[in-house]
Design a protein around this motif. Structure first.
Motif, PDB file in Angstrom:
ATOM      1  N   PHE A  67       0.821  -1.215   0.000  1.00 46.31           N
ATOM      2  CA  PHE A  67       0.000   0.000   0.000  1.00 46.31           C
ATOM      3  C   PHE A  67       0.856   1.267   0.000  1.00 46.31           C
ATOM      4  CE2 PHE A  67      -3.189  -2.979   1.748  1.00 46.31           C
ATOM      5  CZ  PHE A  67      -4.213  -2.727   0.848  1.00 46.31           C
ATOM      6  N   GLN A  68       2.045   1.185  -0.613  1.00 49.34           N
ATOM      7  CA  GLN A  68       2.925   2.348  -0.616  1.00 49.34           C
ATOM      8  C   GLN A  68       2.299   3.545  -1.323  1.00 49.34           C
ATOM      9  OE1 GLN A  68       6.464   1.949  -3.232  1.00 49.34           O
ATOM     10  NE2 GLN A  68       5.699  -0.099  -3.694  1.00 49.34           N
ATOM     11  N   GLN A  69       1.501   3.303  -2.367  1.00 49.07           N
ATOM     12  CA  GLN A  69       0.827   4.410  -3.051  1.00 49.07           C
ATOM     13  C   GLN A  69      -0.151   5.115  -2.107  1.00 49.07           C
ATOM     14  OE1 GLN A  69       1.153   5.823  -6.052  1.00 49.07           O
ATOM     15  NE2 GLN A  69       2.859   4.506  -6.610  1.00 49.07           N
ATOM     16  N   PHE A  70      -0.801   4.341  -1.260  1.00 47.55           N
ATOM     17  CA  PHE A  70      -1.751   4.899  -0.298  1.00 47.55           C
ATOM     18  C   PHE A  70      -1.023   5.694   0.783  1.00 47.55           C
ATOM     19  CE2 PHE A  70      -4.008   4.452   3.777  1.00 47.55           C
ATOM     20  CZ  PHE A  70      -5.213   5.066   3.466  1.00 47.55           C
ATOM     21  N   ALA A  96     -11.571   7.191  -5.637  1.00 45.11           N
ATOM     22  CA  ALA A  96     -12.845   7.801  -6.024  1.00 45.11           C
ATOM     23  C   ALA A  96     -13.369   8.672  -4.885  1.00 45.11           C
ATOM     24  CB  ALA A  96     -13.866   6.726  -6.371  1.00 45.11           C
ATOM     25  N   PRO A  97     -13.756   9.917  -5.183  1.00 44.29           N
ATOM     26  CA  PRO A  97     -14.225  10.843  -4.136  1.00 44.29           C
ATOM     27  C   PRO A  97     -15.369  10.275  -3.303  1.00 44.29           C
ATOM     28  CG  PRO A  97     -13.913  12.004  -6.211  1.00 44.29           C
ATOM     29  CD  PRO A  97     -13.761  10.548  -6.518  1.00 44.29           C
ATOM     30  N   GLY A 144      -8.181   1.922   5.786  1.00 43.73           N
ATOM     31  CA  GLY A 144      -6.736   1.765   5.723  1.00 43.73           C
ATOM     32  C   GLY A 144      -6.061   2.085   7.046  1.00 43.73           C
ATOM     33  N   LEU A 145      -6.524   3.115   7.722  1.00 41.57           N
ATOM     34  CA  LEU A 145      -5.931   3.512   8.995  1.00 41.57           C
ATOM     35  C   LEU A 145      -6.220   2.489  10.100  1.00 41.57           C
ATOM     36  CD1 LEU A 145      -6.602   7.368   9.019  1.00 41.57           C
ATOM     37  CD2 LEU A 145      -4.437   6.184   8.585  1.00 41.57           C
ATOM     38  N   THR A 146      -7.440   1.983  10.140  1.00 38.82           N
ATOM     39  CA  THR A 146      -7.769   0.990  11.175  1.00 38.82           C
ATOM     40  C   THR A 146      -7.019  -0.317  10.942  1.00 38.82           C
ATOM     41  OG1 THR A 146      -9.761   0.371   9.909  1.00 38.82           O
ATOM     42  CG2 THR A 146     -10.042   1.918  11.731  1.00 38.82           C
ATOM     43  N   MET A 147      -6.872  -0.716   9.677  1.00 37.16           N
ATOM     44  CA  MET A 147      -6.130  -1.942   9.379  1.00 37.16           C
ATOM     45  C   MET A 147      -4.650  -1.763   9.709  1.00 37.16           C
ATOM     46  SD  MET A 147      -6.987  -4.971   8.318  1.00 37.16           S
ATOM     47  CE  MET A 147      -5.748  -5.913   9.239  1.00 37.16           C
ATOM     48  N   LEU A 200       2.164   6.866   0.851  1.00 34.37           N
ATOM     49  CA  LEU A 200       3.066   7.933   0.402  1.00 34.37           C
ATOM     50  C   LEU A 200       2.361   9.028  -0.390  1.00 34.37           C
ATOM     51  CD1 LEU A 200       6.179   5.821  -0.709  1.00 34.37           C
ATOM     52  CD2 LEU A 200       5.811   7.008   1.474  1.00 34.37           C
ATOM     53  N   HIS A 201       1.317   8.633  -1.149  1.00 32.94           N
ATOM     54  CA  HIS A 201       0.702   9.602  -2.048  1.00 32.94           C
ATOM     55  C   HIS A 201      -0.814   9.733  -1.877  1.00 32.94           C
ATOM     56  CE1 HIS A 201       4.591   9.566  -4.026  1.00 32.94           C
ATOM     57  NE2 HIS A 201       4.501   8.259  -4.203  1.00 32.94           N
ATOM     58  N   GLY A 202      -1.389   8.933  -0.996  1.00 28.99           N
ATOM     59  CA  GLY A 202      -2.833   8.993  -0.789  1.00 28.99           C
ATOM     60  C   GLY A 202      -3.613   8.526  -1.993  1.00 28.99           C
ATOM     61  N   LYS A 203      -3.039   7.559  -2.741  1.00 27.04           N
ATOM     62  CA  LYS A 203      -3.683   7.079  -3.959  1.00 27.04           C
ATOM     63  C   LYS A 203      -3.985   5.593  -3.870  1.00 27.04           C
ATOM     64  CE  LYS A 203      -1.690  10.533  -7.069  1.00 27.04           C
ATOM     65  NZ  LYS A 203      -0.934  10.764  -8.323  1.00 27.04           N
ATOM     66  N   ALA A 204      -4.859   5.146  -4.778  1.00 22.11           N
ATOM     67  CA  ALA A 204      -5.189   3.731  -4.872  1.00 22.11           C
ATOM     68  C   ALA A 204      -4.195   3.050  -5.811  1.00 22.11           C
ATOM     69  CB  ALA A 204      -6.613   3.557  -5.387  1.00 22.11           C
ATOM     70  N   TYR A 205      -4.195   1.741  -5.807  1.00 26.12           N
ATOM     71  CA  TYR A 205      -3.342   0.957  -6.705  1.00 26.12           C
ATOM     72  C   TYR A 205      -3.878   1.056  -8.132  1.00 26.12           C
ATOM     73  CZ  TYR A 205      -1.139  -3.232  -8.683  1.00 26.12           C
ATOM     74  OH  TYR A 205      -0.430  -4.107  -9.459  1.00 26.12           O
ATOM     75  N   PRO A 206      -3.014   1.186  -9.128  1.00 24.50           N
ATOM     76  CA  PRO A 206      -1.554   1.300  -9.101  1.00 24.50           C
ATOM     77  C   PRO A 206      -1.095   2.747  -9.257  1.00 24.50           C
ATOM     78  CG  PRO A 206      -2.246   0.701 -11.306  1.00 24.50           C
ATOM     79  CD  PRO A 206      -3.512   0.927 -10.515  1.00 24.50           C
ATOM     80  N   GLY A 207      -1.708   3.661  -8.546  1.00 24.54           N
ATOM     81  CA  GLY A 207      -1.361   5.067  -8.614  1.00 24.54           C
ATOM     82  C   GLY A 207      -2.515   5.946  -9.060  1.00 24.54           C
TER      83      GLY A 207
END
Length: 260
Positions: free
Chosen positions: A42-45, A58-59, A69-72, A47-54
């Protein structure tokens, strides 16, 4: 009591203590490996707040995905801290964090279900994920999160039995790892397009890691962990069935009910 008998007892106690320390070392090491896999997957999430693969999240579901993501992530960090507290004999803090962990698992369950449903709701109908339509693929996150909570429940129920408690929580964490491991391109590329992709889909990498844990635990303790082995067999069976269930009419009807 003879000197020989005394020496035998002392030797047995020393071996038991060594085995116990190695078991604690194993769970700390396993937690570190899972944490590393989560951060890579989940490095994209992170480091960049994005979904895979970059791509952008979706708003409509951005807040939900961030909370999930934070709870997991908090669960993985807690899973790492808990065995360290036992090693340092901070049992009171361990028990207190255990209660927080149970509440956290309940939040993960609710958020995970909602994330799986809402992500499917906004996905393009012609999208294909691991050979499945969005409605079919929804079986992967939904069933995985149910399995996660099931293992947590067994672990919490047996919190006074470390030989059951620890492997169940490790298996619970493993059950939630396919999303991270399948996003590691160097790992998923090894079996993409093979029979393993069709047969197991996203859980394949997680099952390989789980099998390695079983082998490493045996190397460290020189004993078979029947609770972990049994739970792993259940996890593997469910993982195989997920891809089959996803393509059935029964799942299609259930998924339609969830998406209403």
């Amino acid at each position: 009591m003879s000197l020989k008998t005394t020496l035998t007892i002392v030797e047995s106690q020393t071996q038991a203590h060594t085995t116990l320390n190695r078991a604690r070392l194993f769970y700390t090491g396993a937690a570190l490996i899972l944490l590393l896999l989560m951060l890579i997957g989940f490095q994209q999430f992170f480091l960049h707040g994005k979904a895979y693969p970059g791509r952008e999240i979706a708003p409509q579901i951005r807040t939900l995905i961030i909370l999930h993501g934070l709870t997991m992530s908090a669960w993985i960090f807690l899973f790492l801290i808990q065995p360290l507290l036992i090693v340092s004999r901070n049992h009171r803090i361990h028990r207190m964090l255990g209660k927080i962990g149970a509440a956290l698992a309940a939040c993960i369950f609710v958020l995970g279900l909602r994330a799986g449903i809402e992500a499917t709701r906004i996905a393009p109908p012609d999208m294909v994920i691991w050979g499945l339509t969005p409605k079919q693929f929804m079986a992967v996150p939904i069933i995985s999160i149910v399995v996660f909570v099931g293992f947590v429940a067994v672990g919490v129920w047996n919190r006074r039995r470390p030989e059951v408690h620890r492997p169940m929580l490790l298996l619970a964490t493993l059950a939630a790892m396919p999303a991270a491991i399948s996003r590691i391109e160097s790992v998923s590329a090894l079996y993409r397009g093979t029979v393993w992709e069709t047969f197991l889909g996203p859980p394949f990498g997680m099952l390989v890691v789980g099998a390695l844990f079983l082998f490493i635990k045996w190397l460290l303790t020189r004993s078979a962990d029947r609770w972990y082995a049994t739970g792993y067999a259940v996890l593997a069976l469910i993982s195989v069935l997920i891809m089959r269930i996803a393509r059935t009419d029964v799942w299609d009807q259930f998924a339609s009910f969830l998406l209403r």
